[in-house]
Design a protein around this motif. Structure first.
Motif, mmCIF file in Angstrom:
data_model
loop_
_atom_site.group_PDB
_atom_site.id
_atom_site.type_symbol
_atom_site.label_atom_id
_atom_site.label_comp_id
_atom_site.label_asym_id
_atom_site.label_seq_id
_atom_site.Cartn_x
_atom_site.Cartn_y
_atom_site.Cartn_z
ATOM 1 N N UNK A 146 0.831 -1.203 0.000
ATOM 2 C CA UNK A 146 0.000 0.000 0.000
ATOM 3 C C UNK A 146 0.867 1.255 0.000
ATOM 4 N N UNK A 147 1.988 1.207 0.716
ATOM 5 C CA UNK A 147 2.914 2.334 0.733
ATOM 6 C C UNK A 147 3.506 2.566 -0.648
ATOM 7 N N UNK A 148 3.868 1.487 -1.341
ATOM 8 C CA UNK A 148 4.399 1.592 -2.707
ATOM 9 C C UNK A 148 3.381 2.263 -3.619
ATOM 10 N N UNK A 149 2.128 1.840 -3.545
ATOM 11 C CA UNK A 149 1.090 2.383 -4.417
ATOM 12 C C UNK A 149 0.895 3.879 -4.181
ATOM 13 N N UNK A 150 0.827 4.280 -2.910
ATOM 14 C CA UNK A 150 0.631 5.696 -2.596
ATOM 15 C C UNK A 150 1.835 6.518 -3.031
ATOM 16 N N UNK A 151 3.028 5.990 -2.820
ATOM 17 C CA UNK A 151 4.238 6.703 -3.224
ATOM 18 C C UNK A 151 4.282 6.903 -4.739
ATOM 19 N N UNK A 152 3.918 5.883 -5.484
ATOM 20 C CA UNK A 152 3.954 5.977 -6.947
ATOM 21 C C UNK A 152 2.927 6.973 -7.470
ATOM 22 N N UNK A 153 1.734 6.956 -6.896
ATOM 23 C CA UNK A 153 0.647 7.783 -7.413
ATOM 24 C C UNK A 153 0.665 9.214 -6.878
ATOM 25 N N UNK A 154 0.983 9.367 -5.599
ATOM 26 C CA UNK A 154 0.821 10.681 -4.965
ATOM 27 C C UNK A 154 2.096 11.244 -4.344
ATOM 28 N N UNK A 155 3.163 10.451 -4.269
ATOM 29 C CA UNK A 155 4.354 10.886 -3.575
ATOM 30 C C UNK A 155 4.959 12.165 -4.135
ATOM 31 N N UNK A 156 5.344 12.138 -5.395
ATOM 32 C CA UNK A 156 5.993 13.297 -6.006
ATOM 33 C C UNK A 156 5.059 14.500 -6.091
ATOM 34 N N UNK A 157 3.795 14.358 -6.520
ATOM 35 C CA UNK A 157 2.905 15.531 -6.535
ATOM 36 C C UNK A 157 2.737 16.181 -5.164
ATOM 37 N N UNK A 158 2.601 15.357 -4.102
ATOM 38 C CA UNK A 158 2.430 15.916 -2.767
ATOM 39 C C UNK A 158 3.694 16.629 -2.315
ATOM 40 N N UNK A 159 4.853 16.052 -2.593
ATOM 41 C CA UNK A 159 6.109 16.690 -2.216
ATOM 42 C C UNK A 159 6.299 18.005 -2.966
ATOM 43 N N UNK A 160 5.912 18.056 -4.229
ATOM 44 C CA UNK A 160 6.015 19.298 -5.001
ATOM 45 C C UNK A 160 5.134 20.380 -4.384
ATOM 46 N N UNK A 161 3.917 20.004 -3.965
ATOM 47 C CA UNK A 161 3.017 20.967 -3.334
ATOM 48 C C UNK A 161 3.613 21.477 -2.022
ATOM 49 N N UNK A 162 4.131 20.572 -1.207
ATOM 50 C CA UNK A 162 4.707 20.963 0.073
ATOM 51 C C UNK A 162 5.952 21.813 -0.129
ATOM 52 N N UNK A 163 6.736 21.512 -1.154
ATOM 53 C CA UNK A 163 7.937 22.287 -1.424
ATOM 54 C C UNK A 163 7.575 23.711 -1.826
ATOM 55 N N UNK A 164 6.534 23.869 -2.624
ATOM 56 C CA UNK A 164 6.098 25.214 -3.015
ATOM 57 C C UNK A 164 5.595 26.001 -1.809
ATOM 58 N N UNK A 165 4.906 25.310 -0.899
ATOM 59 C CA UNK A 165 4.436 25.970 0.324
ATOM 60 C C UNK A 165 5.620 26.421 1.173
ATOM 61 N N UNK A 166 6.641 25.569 1.271
ATOM 62 C CA UNK A 166 7.832 25.931 2.045
ATOM 63 C C UNK A 166 8.514 27.161 1.467
ATOM 64 N N UNK A 167 8.675 27.176 0.153
ATOM 65 C CA UNK A 167 9.345 28.295 -0.500
ATOM 66 C C UNK A 167 8.524 29.578 -0.376
#
Length: 234
Positions: free
Chosen positions: A202-223
């Motif tokens: 389940x962790x693999x599936x979530x990471x593949x589908x949502x991992x990078x998009x969520x990190x990009x969103x959080x990175x933009x919020x940080x910046x």
């Protein structure tokens, strides 16, 4: 190594094990006290990560949202042992550092158990879930691992199988009345392997589908809002 990172490791390897050990010596619903103490201990490295400045409200709100998202990832998915909570905890650590990952993991374990069930296992789950976020924070910090979907998925799988899952199995060793022999100990870890595999998948599936998009969103919020330090996350 930053002082907050050293404090995180000391809390994980010294304070929390000591708290869990003392908690097993108490009777009644002592796990509420134990869980509260663990949260208080985790606040030490968490606030140290802000390096002397006061955390802003928006920073705490984002972390609270991540905790709520992690809780939903465990409670809202009806498939047994197939949950999104571990991926969200690890992504929190990758985005905001090991201190935040540990905090999100421990808080989400405690909060989600109000929907599932509380018990003597709750403090152990807080430690194990938080350990996943801590490990992810250290592993991806300063570009040690590439933030790519395939890397996130592989890391998530082995982190659950070899780190979070075994830590949860250790809980069973301490909470199950049994005679400790090599056969019984191995049996506990083997019996937990099937659950760990489902959680890892389940962790693999979530990471593949949502991992990078969520990190990009959080990175933009940080910046955008200047949250935490630049080297705390990805």
């Amino acid at each position: 190594m930053k002082k907050s990172h050293i404090a995180t490791l000391l809390v994980f390897f010294v304070l929390i094990p000591l708290t869990l050990f003392l908690g097993t010596r108490l009777s009644g619903r002592s796990y509420y006290l134990t869980g509260t103490l663990i949260i208080m201990e985790l606040m030490i490295p968490f606030f140290m990560a802000f390096e002397g400045r006061k955390p802003q409200a928006r920073e705490l709100v984002i972390i609270a949202v991540l905790c709520a998202l992690a809780v939903a990832g465990r409670v809202a998915i009806p498939i047994p042992n197939f949950k999104a909570i571990f991926a969200i905890i690890m992504l929190s650590g990758i985005a905001f550092g090991p201190e935040t990952g540990f905090m999100v993991g421990a808080v989400s374990a405690l909060a989600s158990n109000f929907f599932v069930s509380q018990g003597p296992f709750t403090p152990w789950q807080m430690m194990a879930y938080g350990a996943g976020g801590m490990l992810a924070g250290f592993a991806f910090q300063k570009g040690r691992l590439p933030v790519k979907p395939w890397c996130l998925a592989i890391f998530g799988f082995f982190a659950v199988m070899l780190w979070v899952g075994p830590l949860l199995d250790v809980c069973a060793l301490f909470l199950t009345p049994m005679t400790y022999t090599l056969h019984s100990v191995v049996g506990i870890f083997i019996s937990g392997a099937a659950v760990n595999i489902l959680q890892a998948c389940s962790t693999v599936l979530v990471m593949l589908l949502f991992g990078k998009p969520l990190l990009d969103k959080l990175d933009r919020i940080k910046v955008k809002y200047g949250m935490l330090e630049a080297d705390d996350g990805v």
